[in-house]
Every structure is written in structure tokens, then in C-alpha cells.
Design an enzyme around this catalytic site. Structure first.
Site, PDB file in Angstrom:
ATOM      1  N   HIS A 222       1.212  77.977  39.202  1.00 32.92           N
ATOM      2  CA  HIS A 222       0.766  76.626  39.959  1.00 32.92           C
ATOM      3  C   HIS A 222       1.262  76.981  40.673  1.00 32.92           C
ATOM      4  O   HIS A 222       0.211  75.916  42.029  1.00 32.92           O
ATOM      5  CB  HIS A 222       1.159  75.567  38.443  1.00 32.92           C
ATOM      6  CG  HIS A 222       2.170  75.515  38.820  1.00 32.92           C
ATOM      7  ND1 HIS A 222       3.687  75.211  38.289  1.00 32.92           N
ATOM      8  CD2 HIS A 222       3.011  74.463  40.452  1.00 32.92           C
ATOM      9  CE1 HIS A 222       4.722  75.106  39.098  1.00 32.92           C
ATOM     10  NE2 HIS A 222       4.306  73.993  40.251  1.00 32.92           N
TER      11      HIS A 222
HETATM   12  C1  UD1 Z   1       3.072  69.495  43.490  1.00 37.27           C
HETATM   13  C2  UD1 Z   1       4.015  70.381  44.074  1.00 37.27           C
HETATM   14  C3  UD1 Z   1       4.660  71.410  43.662  1.00 37.27           C
HETATM   15  C4  UD1 Z   1       5.040  70.806  42.003  1.00 37.27           C
HETATM   16  C5  UD1 Z   1       3.448  70.739  41.607  1.00 37.27           C
HETATM   17  C6  UD1 Z   1       4.208  70.535  40.035  1.00 37.27           C
HETATM   18  C7  UD1 Z   1       3.734  69.318  46.747  1.00 37.27           C
HETATM   19  C8  UD1 Z   1       3.646  70.247  48.286  1.00 37.27           C
HETATM   20  N1  UD1 Z   1       3.794  70.760  45.585  1.00 37.27           N
HETATM   21  O1  UD1 Z   1       1.793  70.939  43.974  1.00 37.27           O
HETATM   22  O2  UD1 Z   1       6.405  71.309  44.303  1.00 37.27           O
HETATM   23  O3  UD1 Z   1       5.912  72.248  41.285  1.00 37.27           O
HETATM   24  O4  UD1 Z   1       3.223  69.692  41.926  1.00 37.27           O
HETATM   25  O5  UD1 Z   1       3.119  70.963  39.501  1.00 37.27           O
HETATM   26  O6  UD1 Z   1       4.416  69.115  46.803  1.00 37.27           O
HETATM   27  N2  UD1 Z   1      -4.936  68.678  40.679  1.00 37.27           N
HETATM   28  C9  UD1 Z   1      -5.822  67.988  40.324  1.00 37.27           C
HETATM   29  N3  UD1 Z   1      -5.211  67.091  39.442  1.00 37.27           N
HETATM   30  C10 UD1 Z   1      -4.406  66.159  39.678  1.00 37.27           C
HETATM   31  C11 UD1 Z   1      -3.455  67.118  40.210  1.00 37.27           C
HETATM   32  C12 UD1 Z   1      -3.873  68.193  41.020  1.00 37.27           C
HETATM   33  O7  UD1 Z   1      -6.708  69.001  39.894  1.00 37.27           O
HETATM   34  O8  UD1 Z   1      -3.910  65.791  38.953  1.00 37.27           O
HETATM   35  C13 UD1 Z   1      -6.201  69.642  42.327  1.00 37.27           C
HETATM   36  C14 UD1 Z   1      -6.488  69.068  43.091  1.00 37.27           C
HETATM   37  O9  UD1 Z   1      -6.936  70.320  43.210  1.00 37.27           O
HETATM   38  C15 UD1 Z   1      -5.315  69.453  43.932  1.00 37.27           C
HETATM   39  C16 UD1 Z   1      -4.490  71.146  43.761  1.00 37.27           C
HETATM   40  O10 UD1 Z   1      -4.239  70.412  42.436  1.00 37.27           O
HETATM   41  O11 UD1 Z   1      -5.967  70.080  45.069  1.00 37.27           O
HETATM   42  C17 UD1 Z   1      -2.655  71.017  43.772  1.00 37.27           C
HETATM   43  O12 UD1 Z   1      -2.342  69.407  43.855  1.00 37.27           O
HETATM   44  P1  UD1 Z   1      -1.136  69.065  44.455  1.00 37.27           P
HETATM   45  O13 UD1 Z   1       0.069  68.433  44.061  1.00 37.27           O
HETATM   46  O14 UD1 Z   1      -1.210  70.028  46.252  1.00 37.27           O
HETATM   47  O15 UD1 Z   1      -0.425  70.322  44.362  1.00 37.27           O
HETATM   48  P2  UD1 Z   1       0.611  71.202  43.655  1.00 37.27           P
HETATM   49  O16 UD1 Z   1      -0.165  72.528  43.300  1.00 37.27           O
HETATM   50  O17 UD1 Z   1       0.244  70.299  42.214  1.00 37.27           O
HETATM   51  N1  UDP Z   2       5.019  71.067  31.631  1.00 34.82           N
HETATM   52  C1  UDP Z   2       4.495  69.542  31.519  1.00 34.82           C
HETATM   53  N2  UDP Z   2       3.074  70.470  30.095  1.00 34.82           N
HETATM   54  C2  UDP Z   2       2.366  71.450  30.973  1.00 34.82           C
HETATM   55  C3  UDP Z   2       3.267  72.991  31.718  1.00 34.82           C
HETATM   56  C4  UDP Z   2       4.889  71.896  31.971  1.00 34.82           C
HETATM   57  O1  UDP Z   2       4.967  69.140  30.427  1.00 34.82           O
HETATM   58  O2  UDP Z   2       1.483  72.035  30.687  1.00 34.82           O
HETATM   59  C5  UDP Z   2       6.859  70.187  31.970  1.00 34.82           C
HETATM   60  C6  UDP Z   2       7.660  71.290  31.876  1.00 34.82           C
HETATM   61  O3  UDP Z   2       8.057  71.242  30.638  1.00 34.82           O
HETATM   62  C7  UDP Z   2       8.708  70.998  33.029  1.00 34.82           C
HETATM   63  C8  UDP Z   2       8.013  70.261  33.876  1.00 34.82           C
HETATM   64  O4  UDP Z   2       6.268  69.694  33.293  1.00 34.82           O
HETATM   65  O5  UDP Z   2       9.369  70.517  32.294  1.00 34.82           O
HETATM   66  C9  UDP Z   2       7.795  71.448  35.395  1.00 34.82           C
HETATM   67  O6  UDP Z   2       6.496  70.647  36.324  1.00 34.82           O
HETATM   68  P1  UDP Z   2       5.652  72.300  36.853  1.00 34.82           P
HETATM   69  O7  UDP Z   2       5.913  73.745  36.055  1.00 34.82           O
HETATM   70  O8  UDP Z   2       4.854  71.182  36.911  1.00 34.82           O
HETATM   71  O9  UDP Z   2       6.047  72.140  38.377  1.00 34.82           O
HETATM   72  P2  UDP Z   2       7.896  72.626  39.105  1.00 34.82           P
HETATM   73  O10 UDP Z   2       9.184  71.827  37.975  1.00 34.82           O
HETATM   74  O11 UDP Z   2       7.741  73.892  39.012  1.00 34.82           O
HETATM   75  O12 UDP Z   2       8.474  71.534  40.595  1.00 34.82           O
END
Ligand code: UD1
Ligand code: UDP
Length: 387
Positions: A222
Site C-alpha cells: 500500500h
Molecule cells: C496512510 C498513511 C500510511 C499508513 C496507511 C495505513 C499517511 C501519509 N499515510 O496511507 O502511513 O501506512 O495509511 O493503511 O497518512 N482510500 C480509499 N478508502 C479509504 C482510504 C483510502 O479508497 O478508506 C484510497 C483513496 O484513494 C486515497 C488513497 O487510498 O487517496 C490513500 O489514502 P491515504 O489515507 O491518503 O493514505 P494511505 O495510503 O492509506
Molecule cells: N491489516 C488488516 N487487514 C488488511 C491488511 C492489514 O487488518 O487487509 C492490519 C494488519 O494486520 C496490521 C495493520 O493493518 O495490524 C497494518 O496497517 P497498514 O499495513 O495499513 O499500515 P502500516 O502498518 O504500514 O502503517
């Protein structure tokens, strides 16, 4: 002493899961001394990225949801700061609790520090030493706005000292005289607590995907460097598809919506080929209990996630990390995490290596005793008793 009021700020999936460790500890051991409020920024909003965790993990439900949704960093963070500021002025909590390194963390740190509310940062001190990562900026700014900093590893604690934080500071602690702690990791608390429940509730995922215990590889992707760069994403996924097909082993891929969006816009042919492959199982994000079941039963994890990387260690699985660097350097030193960037040759060679040696690895206890949330809450109480 009257009860203290803590405002939890969450927004992204991993923060919601992390907050459950604190929520549970307050409910079980600190309900006489701590009142908990939760503010959800709305950074993540799809049911499977947010609501599912509140339902499944019995987390304190959000008292406020700002509903900011997705946007570029500036716009998203600004909307969060504005909303958090209003809640702070209305609720006047004794302290603000922040988790990890997302834009929701940064917004909470800025809003609270400017209004002189003490900031407590859980998962402080982690560094990738790569400031092109949005999370690295968020971590540094949040740590330097905090009054209490809880570092989950030796490396994180040392990083704070190297940035000028002093372990010898004495109370009263303030933003100018902060206190740093070496603790365990609240996600280790969670893994111990929820692993049994995951077995008992037993999601039907293995059956529904036609996969068998210890005969599949679990993949999550991601991070922006991998999803937003089509060349990297193509290189990674093409390599994984080949490995799955050559080894005739299913690769289970619960993909973040960001990854699916990138596949749909620009890598459609590859996406279609993957969906047709008998060895690739792409699914929407799964719940945490289902994720634990997948992690416990797979024979290898391939990820760019920070949280999943650590969970590979909790559940004793070898892990290939699709990044150049990691904040969890003890895992690399231990030989159970291998950094491969987006390099197909490295992915292949570490995959082959783990297929041969994956059962003979050691997983020492790097992340505490499973009671980190209690330790943190005790220290927070002391902060107020000393005032
Ligand atoms: C964010 C965090 C990252 C973390 C991740 C966990 C920042 C800068 N990044 O990244 O550190 O590892 O969350 O998962 O805060 N989107 C959806 N539905 C949702 C959420 C997101 O469709 O419920 C899509 C949207 O297109 C959005 C993109 O995902 O633009 C990115 O979402 P965003 O929250 O900006 O960053 P993450 O990649 O989720
Ligand atoms: N996770 C989850 N479902 C998924 C993918 C991840 O519950 O489909 C959980 C995972 O077990 C971990 C957390 O989400 O506890 C990690 O989040 P993510 O990978 O989104 O973000 P990061 O840790 O890199 O910030």
C-alpha cells in the site's frame, strides 16, 4: 485525584487497531482514573478500512468524526487540524494521545501543541532516515511536539537521544522538558490478546479462498512509493505472479484501495492477468482477526507495511519487505526480514531462500511483555500526579 480526560486521535487503519490496546487497558484497569474520548479524522472511511475494526475489536467508538476523507497531504492535514482544534477547545482534554506516523498523527500534534495541550506519542522515535517518505516527516514533527514519548524499540529510543531528547529529564515534564521511555509495542499486546480470539471466531477465509494451512504466501502492498510508481508496482506484481505460478503456491493479496486504484488506472492488463491466474487471490482488505488468521497460517509474508512486518515476527513467519529501508531494523539484523526494494531478482532470491530455510529461523522477543498499554497508562497518570 479526579479522573483525567484523554483524547485519542485516530484516522488510518493501523491507528484504529493500535488504539484498541489502550482502549482495552483503560476499560479493564484504569476506568476509575481515566476517561477516554476518541476523535476519528475520517482519513480512512471505507467500511473495511475503519468500521470493521470498531465492530470487531470492541474499541471505544469515536465521539467525533471529522470525515475529512482523501485529499493531497496539505488539504487533508489542514482539514484535520481545523477540526481537531475545534474539538480541543470544546473538550479541553488533559492530554492528547497520538499513534504512529500518519497525517492524522501530524495534524493532532500540530493542533494540540499550538494550543498547549500535552501530546503523548505512542510509537515514538521510529526513523527510516528517508525524508521523502511522508511518514518520516510526520514522525519527526510529532515527536518534537510531544511531552511524553513512548519508543517501542531500542533503536527508536536511541534515535530520540540522537535528536537531542534527554533520558535524564526530570518532572514536571512539558513540551520543552519532554520525557522519553523505552517500552514494548502495543501491537504485540494486541497480537497476544487477539490471536486466541481469531482462532475461536475462525473466519472462513481459508476455506472460501481454497487455501490450506502453511501452503500460501500472504502479500500486502500500500505504500505510496510502490502504488504511485507504475513501474515499481508492475515490477513487483509481475515478479510475484511468476513466483506463484512457478512454485504452484497460492499468493493471497488483501489489497488496500490505493493499490486497486493504481492497478485499475494504468496496469489494467496485469490486473486482468492476475485475476485470471489460478495462483493469485486478490481480495478487498480483510478484518484484523481475519488478517491474524492469514498471518498465523501462511508460510511467508511479502509486504511493504510496517505493521504487517512486525506481525510476521509475532507469528514467526519469514518476511520479504518491498522497500529499501525499514524502521524495524532489529528484524533485518535478525535475518527474518529481508529488504528487497522493488527488485525482481532480489524478490526471487529471498523468496527461494526462505522457501528452503523458512522453518529454521529464530524469533526473539523484541517487543515487550504484552503489557505495554498498562505501562503507558501508568506513566500518563504519574504525569498528572506530579503536577
Ligand atoms: C496512510 C498513511 C500510511 C499508513 C496507511 C495505513 C499517511 C501519509 N499515510 O496511507 O502511513 O501506512 O495509511 O493503511 O497518512 N482510500 C480509499 N478508502 C479509504 C482510504 C483510502 O479508497 O478508506 C484510497 C483513496 O484513494 C486515497 C488513497 O487510498 O487517496 C490513500 O489514502 P491515504 O489515507 O491518503 O493514505 P494511505 O495510503 O492509506
Ligand atoms: N491489516 C488488516 N487487514 C488488511 C491488511 C492489514 O487488518 O487487509 C492490519 C494488519 O494486520 C496490521 C495493520 O493493518 O495490524 C497494518 O496497517 P497498514 O499495513 O495499513 O499500515 P502500516 O502498518 O504500514 O502503517
Amino acid at each position: 485525584m479526579s479522573k483525567i480526560k484523554l483524547l485519542n486521535i485516530v484516522g488510518a487503519r493501523p491507528q484504529i487497531i493500535k488504539s484498541s490496546a489502550i482502549s482495552r487497558a483503560i476499560r479493564l484497569n484504569f476506568s476509575d482514573s481515566i476517561t477516554e474520548l476518541t476523535l476519528h479524522t475520517g482519513q480512512h472511511y471505507d467500511r473495511e478500512m475503519s468500521e470493521v475494526f470498531f465492530d470487531e475489536l470492541e474499541i471505544h467508538r469515536p465521539d467525533f468524526n471529522l470525515g475529512v476523507g482523501s485529499a493531497h497531504h496539505g488539504r487533508q492535514t489542514a482539514a484535520m487540524i481545523t477540526g481537531i482544534e475545534e474539538v480541543l477547545l470544546q473538550e479541553k482534554p488533559d492530554a492528547v494521545l497520538l499513534y504512529g506516523d500518519t497525517n492524522s498523527t501530524l495534524a493532532g500534534a500540530i493542533a494540540a501543541a499550538k494550543l498547549h495541550f500535552p501530546v503523548i506519542h505512542i510509537e515514538a522515535g521510529l526513523r527510516s532516515f528517508n525524508k521523502t517518505m511522508p511518514e518520516e516527516i510526520n514522525r519527526i514533527m510529532s515527536d518534537h511536539s510531544s511531552t511524553l514519548l513512548f519508543a517501542p524499540t531500542n533503536a527508536a529510543f536511541k534515535n530520540l537521544i540522537n535528536e537531542g531528547f534527554r533520558p535524564e529529564n526530570s518532572p514536571p515534564y512539558t513540551i520543552d522538558n519532554p520525557k522519553i521511555y523505552l517500552t514494548g509495542d502495543i501491537m504485540y499486546d494486541n497480537s497476544l490478546f487477539f490471536a486466541g480470539l481469531a482462532e475461536r471466531k475462525k473466519s472462513p477465509i481459508l476455506e472460501s479462498m481454497s487455501i490450506e494451512k502453511n501452503k500460501f504466501v500472504l502479500v500486502t502492498i500500500h505504500r505510496d512509493i510502490n502504488t504511485d510508481d507504475k513501474n515499481r508496482l508492475n515490477a513487483i506484481l509481475s515478479a510475484l505472479k511468476s513466483l506463484a505460478e512457478e512454485n504452484r503456491i497460492p499468493f493471497v493479496m488483501p489489497f488496500h484501495p490505493r493499490t486497486i486504484n493504481s492497478l485499475k488506472s494504468g496496469l489494467n492488463n496485469l490486473f486482468e492477468e492476475m485475476k485470471l491466474s489460478p495462483w493469485i487471490r486478490i481480495t478487498p482488505p480483510v478484518s484484523y482477526l481475519t488478517m491474524i488468521l492469514l498471518e498465523k497460517n501462511c508460510n511467508m509474508i511479502i509486504t511493504d507495511s510496517g505493521g504487517v512486518q512486525k506481525e510476521s515476527h509475532f507469528f514467526r513467519k519469514p518476511c520479504i519487505v518491498l522497500r529499501r529501508e525499514t524502521e524495524w531494523i532489529e528484524l533485518v539484523a535478525n535475518g527474518t526480514v529481508k529488504l528487497v526494494d522493488a527488485n525482481p531478482a532480489m524478490i526471487r532470491s529471498e523468496f527461494d531462500g526462505f522457501m528452503q530455510s523458512g522453518n529454521n529461523l529464530e524469533y526473539p522477543g523484541f517487543y515487550g511483555d504484552g503489557k505495554t498499554a498498562e505501562f503507558i497508562l501508568n506513566e500518563i497518570l504519574l504525569l498528572f500526579e506530579r503536577r
